[in-house]
Design a protein around this motif. Structure first.
Motif, PDB file in Angstrom:
ATOM      1  N   SER A  15       0.845  -1.203   0.000  1.00 47.13           N
ATOM      2  CA  SER A  15       0.000   0.000   0.000  1.00 47.13           C
ATOM      3  C   SER A  15       0.878   1.250   0.000  1.00 47.13           C
ATOM      4  O   SER A  15       0.587   2.229  -0.694  1.00 47.13           O
ATOM      5  CB  SER A  15      -0.926   0.019   1.219  1.00 47.13           C
ATOM      6  N   ARG A  16       1.943   1.228   0.766  1.00 51.80           N
ATOM      7  CA  ARG A  16       2.869   2.371   0.817  1.00 51.80           C
ATOM      8  C   ARG A  16       3.592   2.527  -0.523  1.00 51.80           C
ATOM      9  O   ARG A  16       3.747   3.645  -1.017  1.00 51.80           O
ATOM     10  CB  ARG A  16       3.879   2.190   1.944  1.00 51.80           C
ATOM     11  N   VAL A  17       4.027   1.418  -1.120  1.00 51.11           N
ATOM     12  CA  VAL A  17       4.705   1.490  -2.428  1.00 51.11           C
ATOM     13  C   VAL A  17       3.782   2.156  -3.447  1.00 51.11           C
ATOM     14  O   VAL A  17       4.203   3.075  -4.172  1.00 51.11           O
ATOM     15  CB  VAL A  17       5.131   0.089  -2.921  1.00 51.11           C
ATOM     16  N   ILE A  18       2.543   1.718  -3.496  1.00 46.98           N
ATOM     17  CA  ILE A  18       1.589   2.281  -4.466  1.00 46.98           C
ATOM     18  C   ILE A  18       1.313   3.746  -4.142  1.00 46.98           C
ATOM     19  O   ILE A  18       1.204   4.584  -5.052  1.00 46.98           O
ATOM     20  CB  ILE A  18       0.285   1.450  -4.505  1.00 46.98           C
ATOM     21  N   ASP A  19       1.227   4.095  -2.860  1.00 46.37           N
ATOM     22  CA  ASP A  19       0.998   5.490  -2.498  1.00 46.37           C
ATOM     23  C   ASP A  19       2.180   6.365  -2.916  1.00 46.37           C
ATOM     24  O   ASP A  19       1.982   7.478  -3.418  1.00 46.37           O
ATOM     25  CB  ASP A  19       0.736   5.626  -0.995  1.00 46.37           C
ATOM     26  N   VAL A  20       3.393   5.874  -2.741  1.00 43.92           N
ATOM     27  CA  VAL A  20       4.575   6.612  -3.198  1.00 43.92           C
ATOM     28  C   VAL A  20       4.489   6.812  -4.710  1.00 43.92           C
ATOM     29  O   VAL A  20       4.703   7.923  -5.219  1.00 43.92           O
ATOM     30  CB  VAL A  20       5.885   5.882  -2.809  1.00 43.92           C
ATOM     31  N   ALA A  21       4.160   5.763  -5.442  1.00 43.59           N
ATOM     32  CA  ALA A  21       4.077   5.830  -6.906  1.00 43.59           C
ATOM     33  C   ALA A  21       2.985   6.806  -7.353  1.00 43.59           C
ATOM     34  O   ALA A  21       3.166   7.526  -8.342  1.00 43.59           O
ATOM     35  CB  ALA A  21       3.821   4.435  -7.477  1.00 43.59           C
ATOM     36  N   ARG A  22       1.862   6.831  -6.653  1.00 46.16           N
ATOM     37  CA  ARG A  22       0.767   7.746  -7.005  1.00 46.16           C
ATOM     38  C   ARG A  22       1.094   9.190  -6.658  1.00 46.16           C
ATOM     39  O   ARG A  22       0.647  10.110  -7.330  1.00 46.16           O
ATOM     40  CB  ARG A  22      -0.512   7.370  -6.246  1.00 46.16           C
ATOM     41  N   THR A  23       1.863   9.394  -5.601  1.00 49.76           N
ATOM     42  CA  THR A  23       2.135  10.740  -5.084  1.00 49.76           C
ATOM     43  C   THR A  23       3.209  11.469  -5.880  1.00 49.76           C
ATOM     44  O   THR A  23       3.110  12.670  -6.101  1.00 49.76           O
ATOM     45  CB  THR A  23       2.547  10.652  -3.597  1.00 49.76           C
ATOM     46  N   LEU A  24       4.234  10.759  -6.307  1.00 52.72           N
ATOM     47  CA  LEU A  24       5.370  11.380  -6.990  1.00 52.72           C
ATOM     48  C   LEU A  24       5.229  11.213  -8.499  1.00 52.72           C
ATOM     49  O   LEU A  24       4.663  10.234  -8.974  1.00 52.72           O
ATOM     50  CB  LEU A  24       6.664  10.762  -6.479  1.00 52.72           C
ATOM     51  N   ASN A  25       5.775  12.178  -9.254  1.00 52.26           N
ATOM     52  CA  ASN A  25       5.610  12.073 -10.713  1.00 52.26           C
ATOM     53  C   ASN A  25       6.708  11.219 -11.351  1.00 52.26           C
ATOM     54  O   ASN A  25       7.762  10.983 -10.762  1.00 52.26           O
ATOM     55  CB  ASN A  25       5.507  13.458 -11.357  1.00 52.26           C
ATOM     56  N   LEU A  26       6.424  10.754 -12.534  1.00 53.61           N
ATOM     57  CA  LEU A  26       7.307   9.816 -13.240  1.00 53.61           C
ATOM     58  C   LEU A  26       8.707  10.389 -13.482  1.00 53.61           C
ATOM     59  O   LEU A  26       9.695   9.707 -13.187  1.00 53.61           O
ATOM     60  CB  LEU A  26       6.663   9.360 -14.552  1.00 53.61           C
ATOM     61  N   PRO A  27       8.846  11.622 -13.985  1.00 53.34           N
ATOM     62  CA  PRO A  27      10.216  12.130 -14.188  1.00 53.34           C
ATOM     63  C   PRO A  27      11.039  12.148 -12.898  1.00 53.34           C
ATOM     64  O   PRO A  27      12.233  11.867 -12.925  1.00 53.34           O
ATOM     65  CB  PRO A  27       9.993  13.549 -14.728  1.00 53.34           C
ATOM     66  N   ARG A  28      10.395  12.459 -11.767  1.00 53.62           N
ATOM     67  CA  ARG A  28      11.135  12.485 -10.493  1.00 53.62           C
ATOM     68  C   ARG A  28      11.580  11.084 -10.090  1.00 53.62           C
ATOM     69  O   ARG A  28      12.701  10.882  -9.625  1.00 53.62           O
ATOM     70  CB  ARG A  28      10.254  13.110  -9.392  1.00 53.62           C
ATOM     71  N   VAL A  29      10.731  10.097 -10.283  1.00 55.28           N
ATOM     72  CA  VAL A  29      11.094   8.717  -9.946  1.00 55.28           C
ATOM     73  C   VAL A  29      12.193   8.218 -10.884  1.00 55.28           C
ATOM     74  O   VAL A  29      13.146   7.572 -10.437  1.00 55.28           O
ATOM     75  CB  VAL A  29       9.850   7.802  -9.982  1.00 55.28           C
ATOM     76  N   VAL A  30      12.107   8.542 -12.154  1.00 55.71           N
ATOM     77  CA  VAL A  30      13.103   8.102 -13.138  1.00 55.71           C
ATOM     78  C   VAL A  30      14.483   8.671 -12.797  1.00 55.71           C
ATOM     79  O   VAL A  30      15.501   8.011 -13.023  1.00 55.71           O
ATOM     80  CB  VAL A  30      12.670   8.483 -14.569  1.00 55.71           C
TER      81      VAL A  30
END
Length: 184
Positions: A15-30
């Motif tokens: 649930s936390r992993v998915i929340d992190v993924a939903r909260t932050l944008n793709l360029p920032r994660v990349v």
């Protein structure tokens, strides 16, 4: 032990992993992709994009107040702090980034937990540490990319101030180095 904790509470973790993924944008994660030896411009799989989200979730799942990791992990640690801002989490993890220790084998830019003989772990016994150091890449006269010299420069001299190499009398007897430059 982290994987054991995750297995005990997989719903909380994922649930936390998915929340992190939903909260932050793709360029920032990349931008965190270098933790896997990748570049932002590489063609990343979905799993490689999820990995920084998982590492970020680890910090919160394991209730880490202080993240002491190598510089290669800094971007994902900062991602965790940005997640705190976005979610209005008051207590952000403190980030302590440090020099990346070389792996003990030839040509290993950093230690790797996937190659236990290339790294010294906090839980290693004195016998393990001695065995690993004795087997480490350290040819005479080679300074560049020498993991033993890296250890001496970053750990031994700053903490002990000198290094004594124990040698037999036939090899000239013990030799003490008062600073790193003398050793090199």
């Amino acid at each position: 032990w982290a994987s054991e904790e995750i297995c005990k509470n997989p719903m909380d973790y994922w649930s936390r992993v998915i929340d992190v993924a939903r909260t932050l944008n793709l360029p920032r994660v990349v931008r965190c992709s270098q933790i896997m030896g990748r570049e932002e411009t590489d063609d990343l799989s979905a799993a490689q994009i999820m990995y920084p989200c998982m590492q970020c979730a680890d910090i919160f799942f394991l209730k880490a107040d202080i993240c002491q990791l190598g510089l290669d992990q800094r971007k994902v640690n900062m991602l965790a702090r940005e997640y705190c801002d976005a979610k209005k989490i008051k207590h952000k993890p403190v980030i302590l980034s440090h020099h990346m220790m070389m792996g003990l084998g030839e040509g290993q830019a950093k230690m790797s937990k996937s190659d236990p003989e290339s790294a010294i772990f906090m839980e290693d016994s004195a016998a393990d540490v001695n065995r690993k150091i004795k087997r480490a890449f350290c040819p005479p006269g080679i300074v560049k990319d020498n993991p033993i010299l890296d250890y001496c420069r970053t750990i031994i001299f700053p903490s002990l101030g000198s290094l004594t190499v124990e040698r037999s009398d036939t090899n000239g007897g013990n030799k003490t180095f008062e600073d790193y430059d003398a050793l090199e």
